[in-house]
Each structure stands twice: as C-alpha cells, then as structure tokens.
Design a protein around this motif. Sequence first.
Motif, PDB file in Angstrom:
ATOM      1  N   PRO A  22      16.328  35.711  -8.605  1.00 23.52           N
ATOM      2  CA  PRO A  22      17.647  35.887  -7.915  1.00 23.52           C
ATOM      3  C   PRO A  22      18.281  37.201  -8.250  1.00 23.52           C
ATOM      4  N   LEU A  23      18.573  38.200  -7.330  1.00 23.88           N
ATOM      5  CA  LEU A  23      18.742  39.725  -7.685  1.00 23.88           C
ATOM      6  C   LEU A  23      20.081  40.033  -7.041  1.00 23.88           C
ATOM      7  N   ASP A  24      21.155  40.325  -7.392  1.00 22.31           N
ATOM      8  CA  ASP A  24      22.255  40.926  -6.954  1.00 22.31           C
ATOM      9  C   ASP A  24      22.481  42.373  -7.146  1.00 22.31           C
ATOM     10  N   PHE A  25      22.305  43.069  -6.034  1.00 16.75           N
ATOM     11  CA  PHE A  25      22.456  44.783  -6.050  1.00 16.75           C
ATOM     12  C   PHE A  25      23.236  45.269  -5.016  1.00 16.75           C
ATOM     13  N   SER A  26      23.953  46.357  -5.259  1.00 17.30           N
ATOM     14  CA  SER A  26      24.694  46.985  -4.218  1.00 17.30           C
ATOM     15  C   SER A  26      24.442  48.622  -4.298  1.00 17.30           C
ATOM     16  N   LEU A  27      24.495  49.287  -3.082  1.00 14.21           N
ATOM     17  CA  LEU A  27      24.201  50.499  -3.091  1.00 14.21           C
ATOM     18  C   LEU A  27      25.273  51.057  -2.477  1.00 14.21           C
ATOM     19  N   ARG A  28      25.950  51.990  -2.857  1.00 13.79           N
ATOM     20  CA  ARG A  28      27.396  52.610  -2.288  1.00 13.79           C
ATOM     21  C   ARG A  28      27.116  53.845  -1.377  1.00 13.79           C
ATOM     22  N   LYS A  29      27.896  54.206  -0.392  1.00 15.53           N
ATOM     23  CA  LYS A  29      27.497  55.402   0.194  1.00 15.53           C
ATOM     24  C   LYS A  29      27.783  56.620  -0.606  1.00 15.53           C
ATOM     25  N   GLY A  30      26.798  57.639  -0.496  1.00 13.65           N
ATOM     26  CA  GLY A  30      26.737  58.860  -1.243  1.00 13.65           C
ATOM     27  C   GLY A  30      26.029  58.803  -2.650  1.00 13.65           C
ATOM     28  N   GLU A  31      25.579  57.717  -3.041  1.00 15.63           N
ATOM     29  CA  GLU A  31      24.878  57.775  -4.259  1.00 15.63           C
ATOM     30  C   GLU A  31      23.577  58.056  -4.042  1.00 15.63           C
ATOM     31  N   ILE A  32      22.912  58.760  -5.192  1.00 14.71           N
ATOM     32  CA  ILE A  32      21.284  58.604  -5.144  1.00 14.71           C
ATOM     33  C   ILE A  32      21.250  57.867  -6.344  1.00 14.71           C
ATOM     34  N   CYS A  33      20.376  56.552  -6.090  1.00 14.06           N
ATOM     35  CA  CYS A  33      20.134  55.550  -7.014  1.00 14.06           C
ATOM     36  C   CYS A  33      19.039  55.506  -7.306  1.00 14.06           C
ATOM     37  N   LEU A 173      14.717  69.005  -2.396  1.00 13.74           N
ATOM     38  CA  LEU A 173      14.887  68.463  -1.028  1.00 13.74           C
ATOM     39  C   LEU A 173      16.037  67.289  -0.732  1.00 13.74           C
ATOM     40  N   LEU A 174      15.745  66.089  -1.669  1.00 16.89           N
ATOM     41  CA  LEU A 174      16.420  65.224  -1.664  1.00 16.89           C
ATOM     42  C   LEU A 174      17.922  65.466  -2.116  1.00 16.89           C
ATOM     43  N   LEU A 175      18.194  66.298  -3.310  1.00 14.57           N
ATOM     44  CA  LEU A 175      19.542  66.716  -3.404  1.00 14.57           C
ATOM     45  C   LEU A 175      20.144  67.405  -2.090  1.00 14.57           C
ATOM     46  N   ARG A 176      19.533  68.248  -1.537  1.00 16.10           N
ATOM     47  CA  ARG A 176      20.110  68.882  -0.148  1.00 16.10           C
ATOM     48  C   ARG A 176      20.424  67.964   0.603  1.00 16.10           C
ATOM     49  N   LEU A 177      19.649  66.958   0.972  1.00 16.38           N
ATOM     50  CA  LEU A 177      19.822  65.911   2.063  1.00 16.38           C
ATOM     51  C   LEU A 177      21.202  64.997   1.664  1.00 16.38           C
ATOM     52  N   ASN A 178      21.193  65.019   0.168  1.00 18.90           N
ATOM     53  CA  ASN A 178      22.529  64.009  -0.222  1.00 18.90           C
ATOM     54  C   ASN A 178      23.985  65.040  -0.248  1.00 18.90           C
ATOM     55  N   GLN A 179      23.634  66.258  -0.325  1.00 19.04           N
ATOM     56  CA  GLN A 179      24.913  66.893  -0.707  1.00 19.04           C
ATOM     57  C   GLN A 179      25.378  67.653   0.609  1.00 19.04           C
ATOM     58  N   GLU A 180      24.353  68.207   1.484  1.00 20.71           N
ATOM     59  CA  GLU A 180      24.591  68.619   2.734  1.00 20.71           C
ATOM     60  C   GLU A 180      24.728  67.696   3.900  1.00 20.71           C
ATOM     61  N   LYS A 181      23.818  66.857   3.988  1.00 20.94           N
ATOM     62  CA  LYS A 181      23.624  65.583   4.958  1.00 20.94           C
ATOM     63  C   LYS A 181      24.578  64.501   4.724  1.00 20.94           C
ATOM     64  N   GLN A 182      24.926  64.404   3.571  1.00 19.51           N
ATOM     65  CA  GLN A 182      25.514  63.131   3.046  1.00 19.51           C
ATOM     66  C   GLN A 182      24.776  61.811   3.230  1.00 19.51           C
ATOM     67  N   ILE A 183      23.576  61.912   3.086  1.00 18.89           N
ATOM     68  CA  ILE A 183      22.467  60.939   3.167  1.00 18.89           C
ATOM     69  C   ILE A 183      22.444  60.159   1.561  1.00 18.89           C
ATOM     70  N   THR A 184      22.602  58.756   2.013  1.00 23.12           N
ATOM     71  CA  THR A 184      22.800  58.016   0.705  1.00 23.12           C
ATOM     72  C   THR A 184      21.173  57.803   0.296  1.00 23.12           C
ATOM     73  N   ILE A 185      20.647  57.709  -0.858  1.00 24.70           N
ATOM     74  CA  ILE A 185      19.362  57.655  -1.211  1.00 24.70           C
ATOM     75  C   ILE A 185      19.085  56.634  -2.286  1.00 24.70           C
ATOM     76  N   LEU A 186      18.225  56.018  -1.977  1.00 19.34           N
ATOM     77  CA  LEU A 186      17.651  54.738  -2.946  1.00 19.34           C
ATOM     78  C   LEU A 186      16.243  55.071  -3.120  1.00 19.34           C
ATOM     79  N   VAL A 187      15.791  55.365  -4.681  1.00 16.54           N
ATOM     80  CA  VAL A 187      14.628  56.003  -4.893  1.00 16.54           C
ATOM     81  C   VAL A 187      13.939  55.360  -6.023  1.00 16.54           C
TER      82      VAL A 187
END
Length: 304
Positions: A22-33, A173-187
């Motif tokens: 049983p797993l509780d997890f949240s990802l917030r906008k703007g994070e690279i988690c 590439l992932l840093l650019r997507l996050n910073q320039e395109k405001q894409i949140t990333i779970l990796v």
Amino acid sequence: MDTIIQTYQLKKTFKEEDIIKPLDFSLRKGEICALIGKNGAGKSTFFKMLAGQLMPTGGDIHLFGKSGKEMIHSKKRMGFMIETPEFFPDFTATQNLEYFRIQRGVIEKKRIYEVLQIVGLANQKKKRFKDYSMGMKQRLGIALCLLGSPDCLVLDEPINGLDAEGIIEIRNLLLRLNQEKQITILVSSHILTELQLLATRFVFIKNGVIVDDLSKENLNDKSKKQVQLKVDDAAKASRLLEQAYADIQYKVLPNHIITIQNHVEKGGEINRLLVDNGVLVMEFRMEALNLEEYFLGLVEGNEK
C-alpha cells in the motif's frame, strides 16, 4: 502547488506476492522526481499502473485530480515511456512518428517536426531507425512521448544502456523540457549519481515500499564533504577541537582516525591548530561521504 499524480494505498499483488505494498505517493507540478531502486524493487510495476497497463490490486490513482473513468482526459496530458517503444526498423524518425500520430489522433502534422526539433533529431531526415545509436533511439522514444503535448512525462530507465555521451544528452534534454516547456517529470533509474544532476526530488523504493523521500537540499546535506585526519594522539586532538569549536561534530575511528563533519571549510585552520599544539598529523584529506553506498544500503540492504 498543483498535484499531478496522487496515489492512495496503491497495491499490486502477483500470485499472492505483494510487488507494491500500500503506497501513498504524490508528484507536484514542476518537479523532476527520481524514483530510485534496484531492479525488481517495483518501479516498473508502479509506472505500468500509472499508465493503465496494469490494474491495481487495491488503492486509487488520481491524475490531475481525476480518478476512475474521469481519468481518460487526464491521461492525454501524460506521456509515458515504460519500455522502449516498438518502432519500425526500416522507417525514418518522421515515418515512425507519422504512424503514431495517425494512430493516436494527433491532428497537427507539424507536431512531428516540432518534437524532432525538441529532441535534436530534426536533421536526421534519411537515417532509418535500425541505424540509430542507443541514445538516438531513446530520444525518439521521448519525441513519441511529446507528440500529444503532455504536461507530465513518466520515464522508466531512460538512460539504461547508454554511454556517457548519451546519458548527458538525455539529461540535458529532460532539464530543458522541465525548465523551458514547464513539463513535470517522473523518472526512474538505479543510477543515483546521474539522477543527482537532474532531479529536484528523490524517492527511494525497496520491495514495493517507499523507504525515503528527499528534496535536493536534503540529499546535498547528506553528501556534504568531511575532513578525515590521521593523528598520533586522538584524545589530545579531540580536546583541542572541542576547545576551539564549541559546536564541532566529529567521530573518533580506530587507528587514530578522526572525521569532522562541520567546519569543513576551515580545514587548513584545523590542521594548523593541531600541529601548533604538538599533535602529529600524518594524514589530512577532504572526502565526500559516499552517497552511492549509503543509498545502495538503503535500497538494497539486507533482504528481510
């Protein structure tokens, strides 16, 4: 802060074995988690449940605040790369993406050129997929994720099998997507040292359980440098350190070795203090705490 992914007591059982407890997890906008764990820890199973490829045994998933049947629209705002996508080996990047564009109902044909531009493959017009390097294949996989203009990417081991150059390309590439395109990333990955350069948050999973959840600041605190000294008289050195620095944090180890965790920037001053007061310093060095070992212990540890 907007929550993009939220799980409540999410669980997956295969043949009576709990793969995700049983797993509780949240990802917030703007994070690279970064989700970190060894192979078999449950990373891919968790991602497949988020993508809808596996049905949970229990619990609930919310994407952009929606759950159940309401999640269909939310899923369109997500880009998933759980396993390397099956591309046509004899097709170019454009031909492959055109196939998926039609299949996924993406109306704008120019979106293909846009995503190839973003991932740095726009100039590979004639090269066929089978002639791509591993790094190029991964970038095309990310281009496919971006086809539907998602707000969030979920990427399972995107740097696995890449050489050093390929890893740097994907990281940038992932840093650019996050910073320039405001894409949140779970990796996910098991390569902590690489993720340290990329992520803003670090979640460690072991046997289907989250064992630690740290911000970048917390992680940096754990990886601060320390001073290591080898002296002829550890007791005298300890007294001198305590007299000079009221808040000194140190440990005395076997073989007259002392490690100092704070006042690291005053290394030269500490060395002079001991020498001037008759303590022979045989060895003096700065060392970073081995974060990789610490966290491998955390995620691999002794199996219960």
